[in-house]
Scaffold this motif. Structure first.
Motif, mmCIF file in Angstrom:
data_model
loop_
_atom_site.group_PDB
_atom_site.id
_atom_site.type_symbol
_atom_site.label_atom_id
_atom_site.label_comp_id
_atom_site.label_asym_id
_atom_site.label_seq_id
_atom_site.Cartn_x
_atom_site.Cartn_y
_atom_site.Cartn_z
ATOM 1 N N ARG A 124 0.825 -1.206 0.000
ATOM 2 C CA ARG A 124 0.000 0.000 0.000
ATOM 3 C C ARG A 124 0.859 1.257 0.000
ATOM 4 N NH1 ARG A 124 -5.219 1.044 3.967
ATOM 5 N NH2 ARG A 124 -5.949 2.939 2.931
ATOM 6 N N GLU A 125 1.975 1.235 0.707
ATOM 7 C CA GLU A 125 2.869 2.390 0.701
ATOM 8 C C GLU A 125 3.487 2.589 -0.680
ATOM 9 O OE1 GLU A 125 3.365 4.634 3.015
ATOM 10 O OE2 GLU A 125 1.899 3.645 4.304
ATOM 11 N N VAL A 126 3.865 1.493 -1.331
ATOM 12 C CA VAL A 126 4.444 1.600 -2.676
ATOM 13 C C VAL A 126 3.404 2.117 -3.656
ATOM 14 C CG1 VAL A 126 5.420 0.275 -4.582
ATOM 15 C CG2 VAL A 126 6.183 -0.168 -2.266
ATOM 16 N N LYS A 127 2.159 1.668 -3.539
ATOM 17 C CA LYS A 127 1.100 2.162 -4.413
ATOM 18 C C LYS A 127 0.870 3.645 -4.186
ATOM 19 C CE LYS A 127 -2.198 1.831 -7.425
ATOM 20 N NZ LYS A 127 -1.876 1.643 -8.851
ATOM 21 N N ARG A 128 0.961 4.099 -2.953
ATOM 22 C CA ARG A 128 0.809 5.525 -2.675
ATOM 23 C C ARG A 128 1.931 6.323 -3.337
ATOM 24 N NH1 ARG A 128 0.456 5.027 2.306
ATOM 25 N NH2 ARG A 128 -1.807 5.058 2.524
ATOM 26 N N ILE A 129 3.143 5.772 -3.314
ATOM 27 C CA ILE A 129 4.269 6.429 -3.984
ATOM 28 C C ILE A 129 4.039 6.470 -5.493
ATOM 29 C CG2 ILE A 129 6.735 6.246 -4.487
ATOM 30 C CD1 ILE A 129 7.103 5.027 -1.709
ATOM 31 N N ALA A 130 3.502 5.374 -6.054
ATOM 32 C CA ALA A 130 3.222 5.343 -7.495
ATOM 33 C C ALA A 130 2.158 6.363 -7.876
ATOM 34 C CB ALA A 130 2.787 3.933 -7.907
ATOM 35 N N PHE A 167 10.776 11.726 -14.867
ATOM 36 C CA PHE A 167 9.549 11.521 -14.076
ATOM 37 C C PHE A 167 8.862 10.208 -14.431
ATOM 38 C CE2 PHE A 167 9.369 16.360 -13.825
ATOM 39 C CZ PHE A 167 9.916 16.379 -12.556
ATOM 40 N N THR A 168 8.890 9.848 -15.711
ATOM 41 C CA THR A 168 8.272 8.584 -16.124
ATOM 42 C C THR A 168 9.023 7.392 -15.551
ATOM 43 O OG1 THR A 168 7.533 9.619 -18.194
ATOM 44 C CG2 THR A 168 7.514 7.216 -18.093
ATOM 45 N N ASP A 169 10.357 7.485 -15.503
ATOM 46 C CA ASP A 169 11.141 6.398 -14.912
ATOM 47 C C ASP A 169 10.819 6.231 -13.429
ATOM 48 O OD1 ASP A 169 12.365 5.722 -17.256
ATOM 49 O OD2 ASP A 169 14.194 6.873 -16.902
ATOM 50 N N GLU A 170 10.688 7.339 -12.719
ATOM 51 C CA GLU A 170 10.361 7.263 -11.296
ATOM 52 C C GLU A 170 8.979 6.624 -11.085
ATOM 53 O OE1 GLU A 170 12.287 7.924 -8.740
ATOM 54 O OE2 GLU A 170 13.919 8.405 -10.130
ATOM 55 N N TYR A 171 8.040 6.998 -11.941
ATOM 56 C CA TYR A 171 6.699 6.407 -11.831
ATOM 57 C C TYR A 171 6.724 4.919 -12.165
ATOM 58 C CZ TYR A 171 1.948 5.175 -13.186
ATOM 59 O OH TYR A 171 0.746 4.541 -13.324
ATOM 60 N N ASN A 172 7.469 4.556 -13.207
ATOM 61 C CA ASN A 172 7.546 3.143 -13.605
ATOM 62 C C ASN A 172 8.227 2.293 -12.534
ATOM 63 O OD1 ASN A 172 6.248 3.466 -16.057
ATOM 64 N ND2 ASN A 172 8.132 3.880 -17.186
#
Length: 270
Positions: A124-130, A167-172
């Motif tokens: 859930r924390e990783v999804k929040r970061i995504a 930014f796209t790399d960070e999101y991916n």
């Protein structure tokens, strides 16, 4: 035995239909209220809020988060409920036919519960970061669409391209980590289910008298063993759907932040 089996099957069918109906009607009702409240809050927000809040964050909440809560969350909850009901029927059937299976299940359930809590907390924390990582991507795309002529005149297309890649790399990265958590929990669910299967097999092999003492006889014990063999399948999907539901609840949490007391609002319209 046949009456008990028929009763379990009928109960599962009725509960499955009820969950489908509840998911459809209650989900649509909740979506309408959520849309209305979020849109009303944004329309009443002062201009200072729009200046301080990145536009991509607002777009992400009203697009990706709304889509996840509207389309994915009710469906995932419906699938999770159906899988849980099927697994409950299987567990009760196994325990009725072979009461000794209770000890196998009791020894495995705490392990699965601990894995579920640990991995879902991280997931859930990783999804929040995504979700937060999507905000700068949307902001950059919006600003680029509005200033495309200026970027072309000043020769900043390359800079915009490089920033978008970063930014796209960070999101991916965050999205890949989130999906990896889902696969990990599903794999561990399969392992825990396989332990139940192995425990049932060893129980029937090491203690032949269990077959004789079974209330349904050898045929019933074979049915219980069949349920034990499909146990990993259902437990893996329950782990997957439960984890996905909690991840989509992070999107719901971001939408509910718009309705918190920290959200500024203009005075009511006259």
């Amino acid at each position: 035995g046949a009456l008990i089996y028929a009763a379990f099957s009928m109960s599962h069918t009725i509960l499955m239909v009820m969950t489908n109906v509840a998911s459809g009607f209650l989900g649509s009702h909740a979506s309408r209220n959520l849309h209305k409240q979020c849109l009303g809050v944004i329309l009443r927000a002062p201009l200072s809020w729009f200046q301080e809040t990145p536009s991509g964050r607002t777009i992400s909440r009203m697009s990706a988060d709304i889509s996840a809560v509207d389309l994915r969350l009710p469906s995932i909850l419906d699938h999770a409920c159906q899988m849980v009901l099927i697994l409950i029927v299987n567990i009760v059937s196994m325990c009725v036919i072979i009461p000794q299976m209770v000890f196998v299940l009791v020894s495995v359930v705490p392990v699965f519960a601990w894995l579920d809590v640990v991995i879902n907390r991280s997931s859930r924390e990783v999804k929040r970061i995504a979700n937060n990582g999507l905000s700068p991507v949307m902001t950059l795309l919006k600003e680029a669409a509005g200033a495309r002529l200026l970027l072309r005149v000043t020769g900043q297309e390359r800079w915009l391209h490089d920033q978008l890649l970063v930014f796209t790399d960070e999101y991916n990265k965050a999205q890949f980590a989130s999906n990896s958590m889902l696969s990990c929990l599903r794999f561990l669910g399969s392992i825990v289910g396989a332990l139940v299967t192995a425990g049932a097999s060893v129980l029937l092999w090491a203690f032949p008298e269990v077959l004789e003492s079974s209330s349904a006889g050898r045929a019933g014990a074979g049915l219980a063993l069949t349920y034990a063999f499909v146990f990993p399948y259902f437990l893996a999907f329950i782990s997957l759907f439960a984890s996905m539901a909690r991840m989509f609840l992070a999107s719901l949490e971001r939408l509910l932040e718009l309705q918190s007391d920290e959200m500024p609002s203009e005075r009511a319209w006259q």
